[in-house]
Each structure stands twice: as structure tokens, then as C-alpha cells.
Design a protein around this motif. Sequence first.
Motif, mmCIF file in Angstrom:
data_model
loop_
_atom_site.group_PDB
_atom_site.id
_atom_site.type_symbol
_atom_site.label_atom_id
_atom_site.label_comp_id
_atom_site.label_asym_id
_atom_site.label_seq_id
_atom_site.Cartn_x
_atom_site.Cartn_y
_atom_site.Cartn_z
ATOM 1 N N GLU A 48 0.833 -1.208 0.000
ATOM 2 C CA GLU A 48 0.000 0.000 0.000
ATOM 3 C C GLU A 48 0.867 1.257 0.000
ATOM 4 O O GLU A 48 0.570 2.227 -0.708
ATOM 5 N N THR A 49 1.928 1.252 0.785
ATOM 6 C CA THR A 49 2.830 2.400 0.850
ATOM 7 C C THR A 49 3.449 2.672 -0.513
ATOM 8 O O THR A 49 3.499 3.820 -0.965
ATOM 9 N N ILE A 50 3.896 1.624 -1.183
ATOM 10 C CA ILE A 50 4.495 1.775 -2.513
ATOM 11 C C ILE A 50 3.478 2.335 -3.492
ATOM 12 O O ILE A 50 3.781 3.224 -4.288
ATOM 13 N N SER A 51 2.247 1.870 -3.396
ATOM 14 C CA SER A 51 1.182 2.395 -4.247
ATOM 15 C C SER A 51 0.906 3.865 -3.918
ATOM 16 O O SER A 51 0.761 4.690 -4.826
ATOM 17 N N ASP A 52 0.849 4.194 -2.625
ATOM 18 C CA ASP A 52 0.600 5.578 -2.200
ATOM 19 C C ASP A 52 1.710 6.524 -2.662
ATOM 20 O O ASP A 52 1.462 7.709 -2.876
ATOM 21 N N LEU A 53 2.926 6.000 -2.808
ATOM 22 C CA LEU A 53 4.049 6.813 -3.272
ATOM 23 C C LEU A 53 4.075 6.932 -4.796
ATOM 24 O O LEU A 53 4.981 7.534 -5.368
ATOM 25 N N SER A 54 3.084 6.338 -5.454
ATOM 26 C CA SER A 54 2.949 6.374 -6.921
ATOM 27 C C SER A 54 4.145 5.753 -7.635
ATOM 28 O O SER A 54 4.534 6.201 -8.707
ATOM 29 N N LEU A 55 4.702 4.723 -7.040
ATOM 30 C CA LEU A 55 5.779 3.984 -7.682
ATOM 31 C C LEU A 55 5.129 2.923 -8.565
ATOM 32 O O LEU A 55 4.369 2.095 -8.079
ATOM 33 N N GLN A 56 5.418 2.968 -9.848
ATOM 34 C CA GLN A 56 4.730 2.123 -10.822
ATOM 35 C C GLN A 56 5.377 0.741 -10.921
ATOM 36 O O GLN A 56 6.445 0.582 -11.507
ATOM 37 N N VAL A 57 4.685 -0.246 -10.330
ATOM 38 C CA VAL A 57 5.135 -1.636 -10.392
ATOM 39 C C VAL A 57 3.915 -2.507 -10.680
ATOM 40 O O VAL A 57 2.962 -2.521 -9.905
ATOM 41 N N GLU A 58 3.952 -3.198 -11.815
ATOM 42 C CA GLU A 58 2.866 -4.109 -12.153
ATOM 43 C C GLU A 58 3.045 -5.408 -11.385
ATOM 44 O O GLU A 58 4.159 -5.901 -11.241
ATOM 45 N N ASN A 59 1.935 -5.944 -10.904
ATOM 46 C CA ASN A 59 1.926 -7.228 -10.190
ATOM 47 C C ASN A 59 2.898 -7.251 -9.008
ATOM 48 O O ASN A 59 3.569 -8.257 -8.765
ATOM 49 N N LEU A 60 2.947 -6.138 -8.281
ATOM 50 C CA LEU A 60 3.819 -6.058 -7.114
ATOM 51 C C LEU A 60 3.396 -7.102 -6.088
ATOM 52 O O LEU A 60 2.216 -7.228 -5.755
ATOM 53 N N ASN A 61 4.377 -7.840 -5.586
ATOM 54 C CA ASN A 61 4.120 -8.807 -4.524
ATOM 55 C C ASN A 61 5.308 -8.783 -3.575
ATOM 56 O O ASN A 61 6.455 -8.881 -4.003
ATOM 57 N N ILE A 62 4.994 -8.632 -2.294
ATOM 58 C CA ILE A 62 6.028 -8.648 -1.273
ATOM 59 C C ILE A 62 5.730 -9.803 -0.334
ATOM 60 O O ILE A 62 4.606 -9.951 0.139
ATOM 61 N N HIS A 63 6.751 -10.616 -0.093
ATOM 62 C CA HIS A 63 6.630 -11.732 0.845
ATOM 63 C C HIS A 63 7.679 -11.531 1.922
ATOM 64 O O HIS A 63 8.861 -11.319 1.614
ATOM 65 N N ILE A 64 7.269 -11.594 3.178
ATOM 66 C CA ILE A 64 8.190 -11.412 4.296
ATOM 67 C C ILE A 64 8.314 -12.727 5.055
ATOM 68 O O ILE A 64 7.313 -13.355 5.386
ATOM 69 N N ASP A 65 9.566 -13.110 5.313
ATOM 70 C CA ASP A 65 9.860 -14.294 6.110
ATOM 71 C C ASP A 65 10.936 -13.891 7.107
ATOM 72 O O ASP A 65 12.080 -13.631 6.719
ATOM 73 N N ASP A 66 10.559 -13.814 8.363
ATOM 74 C CA ASP A 66 11.422 -13.299 9.426
ATOM 75 C C ASP A 66 11.837 -11.869 9.074
ATOM 76 O O ASP A 66 10.990 -11.012 8.952
ATOM 77 N N ASP A 67 13.141 -11.627 8.864
ATOM 78 C CA ASP A 67 13.594 -10.266 8.569
ATOM 79 C C ASP A 67 13.992 -10.106 7.104
ATOM 80 O O ASP A 67 14.646 -9.144 6.738
ATOM 81 N N LYS A 68 13.560 -11.052 6.254
ATOM 82 C CA LYS A 68 13.870 -10.996 4.817
ATOM 83 C C LYS A 68 12.592 -10.744 4.023
ATOM 84 O O LYS A 68 11.588 -11.421 4.215
ATOM 85 N N ALA A 69 12.657 -9.770 3.134
ATOM 86 C CA ALA A 69 11.527 -9.469 2.251
ATOM 87 C C ALA A 69 11.923 -9.828 0.822
ATOM 88 O O ALA A 69 13.018 -9.496 0.374
ATOM 89 N N THR A 70 11.026 -10.510 0.122
ATOM 90 C CA THR A 70 11.230 -10.823 -1.286
ATOM 91 C C THR A 70 10.224 -10.003 -2.078
ATOM 92 O O THR A 70 9.022 -10.023 -1.779
ATOM 93 N N VAL A 71 10.718 -9.263 -3.074
ATOM 94 C CA VAL A 71 9.874 -8.369 -3.857
ATOM 95 C C VAL A 71 9.876 -8.833 -5.310
ATOM 96 O O VAL A 71 10.941 -9.011 -5.908
ATOM 97 N N THR A 72 8.671 -9.011 -5.874
ATOM 98 C CA THR A 72 8.535 -9.372 -7.278
ATOM 99 C C THR A 72 7.596 -8.387 -7.956
ATOM 100 O O THR A 72 6.817 -7.698 -7.298
ATOM 101 N N GLY A 73 7.652 -8.352 -9.270
ATOM 102 C CA GLY A 73 6.805 -7.468 -10.058
ATOM 103 C C GLY A 73 7.628 -6.855 -11.180
ATOM 104 O O GLY A 73 8.832 -7.112 -11.308
ATOM 105 N N ALA A 74 6.971 -6.052 -12.001
ATOM 106 C CA ALA A 74 7.635 -5.387 -13.119
ATOM 107 C C ALA A 74 7.629 -3.883 -12.870
ATOM 108 O O ALA A 74 6.596 -3.231 -12.962
ATOM 109 N N ALA A 75 8.807 -3.342 -12.556
ATOM 110 C CA ALA A 75 8.943 -1.909 -12.296
ATOM 111 C C ALA A 75 8.998 -1.153 -13.615
ATOM 112 O O ALA A 75 9.535 -1.650 -14.605
#
Length: 164
Positions: A48-75
Motif C-alpha cells: 500500500e505504501t508503494i502504491s501511495d508513493l505512486s511507484l509504478q510496479v505491475e503485479n507487485l508482490n512482497i513476501h516477508i519471512d522473518d527479517d527478509k523481504a522478497t519483492v517481485t513485479g515489473a517496475a
Amino acid sequence: MGLFSFIKDAGAKIFGGKTSAEKAAEAKAEAAEAKLKAEEAAASTLEETISDLSLQVENLNIHIDDDKATVTGAAYDQATKEKVVLVVGNSAGIATVDDQMTVENPEPEAQFHTVVSGDTLGKIAKKYYGNAMKYPVIFEANKPMLKDPDLIYPGQVLRIPALD
């Protein structure tokens, strides 16, 4: 004979209760479920924050596992990709970001700088560009995450783009 000691939660359940091992297993499962829900909520908030900042990423998906975040999508472009990584990585509780995003309009990658105590955008610009007056380049490269060139903090990671 005398008095004998036993572990009261071990053995057959003659009173209909659960053994301590069963209680521990349930507590562990509940804690894992609560952790998963918290990580999903944090990922959703970051999306939501990334969307609110108007950063254009198609199919943005963030997965968090402990202290690691994996980010996918097309910037949209390299700058957007780097800003998304910074938004996620500069969040409390995140130690590493696994960037799996693709870029629609590739361009050279920026450098990154971790702010230390005493840093200013001018000092950082002097280090990377040889000219402290180039600090607006760094400020602009980190908008909209930075709202004021005087408000940076130790530990924050900033984009340092190449000069044109």
C-alpha cells in the motif's frame, strides 16, 4: 514404601486434559500462525505504501519471512525498482531485501549509500560527485521517500544515481 515424585503432565490423560507436550505443540502452532499473519499484514502495508508513493510496479508482490523481504513485479524503470527496494529495506524489522523485480525500461543501476551519524546530503554529494552542491540530485533521486533534504537518519539507505 514412601513418597514418589512424578512429572504431573506426562503419561496417560486420565483427567481429560492435555499433556505439556501437546500444549507446547499447540502454542508453537498458534505462534507460527500469528507470525505468518503479522508478516502478511506487514507485506500488505508495504505494498500500500508503494502504491501511495505512486511507484509504478505491475503485479507487485512482497513476501516477508522473518527479517527478509522478497519483492517481485515489473517496475516501470530502474529508478522505480531501486526506490521500491529502499522503501521495503528502510522499514523496521527488515534486514535484507531479495529483489526479484524486472524492469520495463532498463537503465544503469544507481549506487547505494548507508547514512552514518554526521552525514548530510551535501557531504554525501561531495563524496560521490566531488561537489556538495549536487545534493539536490540525491534528494530528487530519493523522492518521495525523502520529504526534506535535512531529514536523513543513520542506517537509512539512499540511492546515488550517476550524473547525466
